[in-house]
Design a protein around this motif. Structure first.
Motif, PDB file in Angstrom:
ATOM      1  N   PHE A   1       0.853  -1.174   0.000  1.00  0.00           N
ATOM      2  CA  PHE A   1       0.000   0.000   0.000  1.00  0.00           C
ATOM      3  C   PHE A   1       0.901   1.239   0.000  1.00  0.00           C
ATOM      4  CE2 PHE A   1      -2.944  -3.180   1.296  1.00  0.00           C
ATOM      5  CZ  PHE A   1      -4.219  -2.709   0.977  1.00  0.00           C
ATOM      6  N   LEU A  19      -8.044   3.501   0.284  1.00  0.00           N
ATOM      7  CA  LEU A  19      -6.665   3.126   0.559  1.00  0.00           C
ATOM      8  C   LEU A  19      -5.966   2.789  -0.750  1.00  0.00           C
ATOM      9  CD1 LEU A  19      -7.197   0.888   3.717  1.00  0.00           C
ATOM     10  CD2 LEU A  19      -6.384   3.242   3.652  1.00  0.00           C
ATOM     11  N   ASP A  39      -0.870   5.526   3.812  1.00  0.00           N
ATOM     12  CA  ASP A  39      -2.010   4.834   4.409  1.00  0.00           C
ATOM     13  C   ASP A  39      -1.668   4.404   5.831  1.00  0.00           C
ATOM     14  OD1 ASP A  39      -3.517   5.046   2.091  1.00  0.00           O
ATOM     15  OD2 ASP A  39      -2.714   3.186   1.262  1.00  0.00           O
ATOM     16  N   GLU A  83      -5.091   0.786   9.913  1.00  0.00           N
ATOM     17  CA  GLU A  83      -6.286   0.718   9.070  1.00  0.00           C
ATOM     18  C   GLU A  83      -6.092  -0.310   7.966  1.00  0.00           C
ATOM     19  OE1 GLU A  83      -7.728   4.377   7.580  1.00  0.00           O
ATOM     20  OE2 GLU A  83      -7.484   5.469   9.470  1.00  0.00           O
ATOM     21  N   VAL A  84      -4.907  -0.323   7.393  1.00  0.00           N
ATOM     22  CA  VAL A  84      -4.624  -1.304   6.336  1.00  0.00           C
ATOM     23  C   VAL A  84      -4.679  -2.718   6.903  1.00  0.00           C
ATOM     24  CG1 VAL A  84      -2.887  -2.145   4.713  1.00  0.00           C
ATOM     25  CG2 VAL A  84      -3.240   0.317   5.001  1.00  0.00           C
ATOM     26  N   ALA A 129     -10.188  -2.005  -0.992  1.00  0.00           N
ATOM     27  CA  ALA A 129      -9.271  -0.872  -0.842  1.00  0.00           C
ATOM     28  C   ALA A 129      -9.869   0.393  -1.442  1.00  0.00           C
ATOM     29  CB  ALA A 129      -7.930  -1.204  -1.501  1.00  0.00           C
TER      30      ALA A 129
END
Length: 474
Positions: free
Chosen positions: A239, A310, A243, A247-248, A305
């Motif tokens: 990612f 994201l 980000d 959260e990812v 995503a």
């Protein structure tokens, strides 16, 4: 007559006349009893009864009763046949004793049949050589010497081919893997579909890869199917470094937990490696599920995503986020919500577009929705979760609402899954409440839709004979 008994041949005649029939009758009863029990020992005893005993009786008659000279041709022929049959019965008995009742997993059960056949052929050859030397006074020493020298010459000339065959036989004997196991060997990863003396055939998903046994025996490989039990489907995703990692990681776990092939009762894990890189491990039943699991997981992750804004693979762009797309979508669903042109601008505030991949869960069961979704394109499937399975009973297509129980503050009793690529307009609760207050007809239609889907769910469960006290829908 006294001379006959004194010479002994009369006793042999009487013994053969009485003993051979009795022995045959006894052997017949024993063979019948063993055959009824499906015993492997019935085969050598049957050969003993049908061939060895008659041939032995004939040899005894010629050699001892008639007292034919040992050098007479017929005597030697009968002796040769009798000796050959004895060799076969002895080898057959040893084969049954050693291998017919071998325990599963023992070395006797694993040994390839070709090894047994080669050993049997060698023993038969040695036995015949000794038999001919004894009966016919043949000189077999030169024959053994010639065979030994010839074997060395042939072995040197065919050492590469023979080496592959020997490697294959050793693999068959050791059995480090079997048909259906998944291997990671010599840069090839896939399922074993065939094992022969020369090579192993591995189905990689892109065709059959043939790996020579000499390569496997001379290098390390991994049997992914052993030991039996949970297996991990592993992948690394990236990612953007902008980000937030937590959260990812939460998104990666959420998508993994929704996979139908994830092993129940096991948890997916995510490790952050820095620089926007995350290692994901998903527990599955076995290697056969790994490739399919990762394919579904990565495709679902792309949609998820975008919905969470994201940047998977460093790219957060989403055509659905363009303002004109939302305005066009609102005009498409306006008849469902009883909107006029003047109302669209007010409703757009707080609304958004979302897209789901095939099989993704749009709305789980057992939750109170805080948003209402209107199907813009595609198709969603409504199903009841029963006994670790799902029973489909209805579908939501363009213009249909998902999450109507948000208005009644009830928990959803069914799960909504994207049956194909699904695009929805998401409306927050305050917007929907405002629409309901000013549009009684919309409230009535939502109530009718809820009742219809409840009745469809109840009818489907009754059709399958499944009792359910309360059936609700979103």
């Amino acid at each position: 007559m006294d001379d006959a008994f004194r010479d002994g041949w009369a006793w042999w005649v009487i013994g053969l006349a009485l003993g051979v029939p009795v022995l045959l009758v006894v052997l017949t009863e024993v063979v019948a009893a063993l055959s009824r029990r499906n015993s492997p020992f019935a085969k050598p005893l049957r050969m003993l009864r049908n061939w060895v005993v008659p041939a032995g009786a004939l040899f005894a008659l010629l050699a001892f009763a008639i007292q034919s000279p040992a050098e007479q041709v017929w005597t030697r022929v009968v002796a040769t046949v009798f000796g050959f049959l004895v060799i076969l019965v002895v080898l057959s008995s040893f084969n049954v004793a050693l291998f017919a009742n071998a325990k599963v997993g023992s070395w006797r059960e694993r040994i390839p049949t070709i090894f047994v056949e080669i050993a049997r052929l060698v023993l038969v050859g040695v036995g015949l050589a000794l038999l001919f030397s004894w009966v016919w006074d043949a000189d077999v020493g030169g024959l053994f010497t010639a065979l030994g020298v010839g074997s060395i010459v042939i072995g040197l000339a065919l050492q590469n081919a023979v080496g592959g065959v020997i490697s294959g036989l050793l693999l068959l004997f050791e059995q480090p893997f079997k048909i259906g196991d998944w291997l990671d060997a010599a840069g090839v990863r896939g399922r074993v579909v065939e094992v022969n003396w020369r090579a192993v055939h591995i189905e990689t998903g892109a065709g059959i890869q043939i790996v020579p046994n000499s390569n496997l025996s001379g290098a390390a490989f991994t049997n992914l199917s052993q030991p039996e039990g949970p297996h991990s489907a592993e992948t690394t995703v990236k990612f953007s470094t902008d980000d937030p990692p937590h959260e990812v990681m939460a998104l990666l776990i959420e998508v993994a937990d929704a996979l139908p092939t994830k092993l129940a009762g096991e948890q997916a894990t995510v490790d952050y490696a820095g620089a926007g890189s995350y290692a994901v491990s998903i527990p599955v039943a076995g290697p056969a599920d790994a490739a399919r699991t990762l394919s579904v997981y990565l495709s679902w992750l792309w949609y998820a995503a975008r919905r969470h804004r994201l940047a998977l693979d460093g790219d957060a762009t989403d055509p659905l986020a363009e303002p004109q797309r939302l305005e066009e979508a609102m005009r498409t669903v306006a008849p469902t919500l009883h909107l006029k042109d003047d109302d669209i601008e007010a409703v757009i505030t707080g609304a958004r577009l979302e897209r789901y991949g095939v099989g993704e869960t749009v709305l789980p069961s057992g939750v109170v929705p805080d948003e209402v979704r209107v199907v813009l394109s595609g198709r969603a499937v409504l199903a009841l979760e029963v006994d670790d399975g799902r029973v489909e009973f209805a579908a939501a297509e363009q213009g249909d609402l998902i999450g109507q129980t948000a208005l009644t503050r009830e928990r959803t009793q069914a799960v909504t899954v994207a049956g194909e690529i699904l695009t929805v307009v998401v409306l927050p609760m305050d917007t929907v409440d405002s629409l309901i207050r000013t549009r009684p007809r919309l409230a009535a239609e939502i109530g009718e839709s809820l009742e219809l889907k409840r009745s469809l769910a109840a009818a489907r469960m009754a059709e399958l004979g499944i009792a359910r006290s309360v059936i609700g829908e979103r």
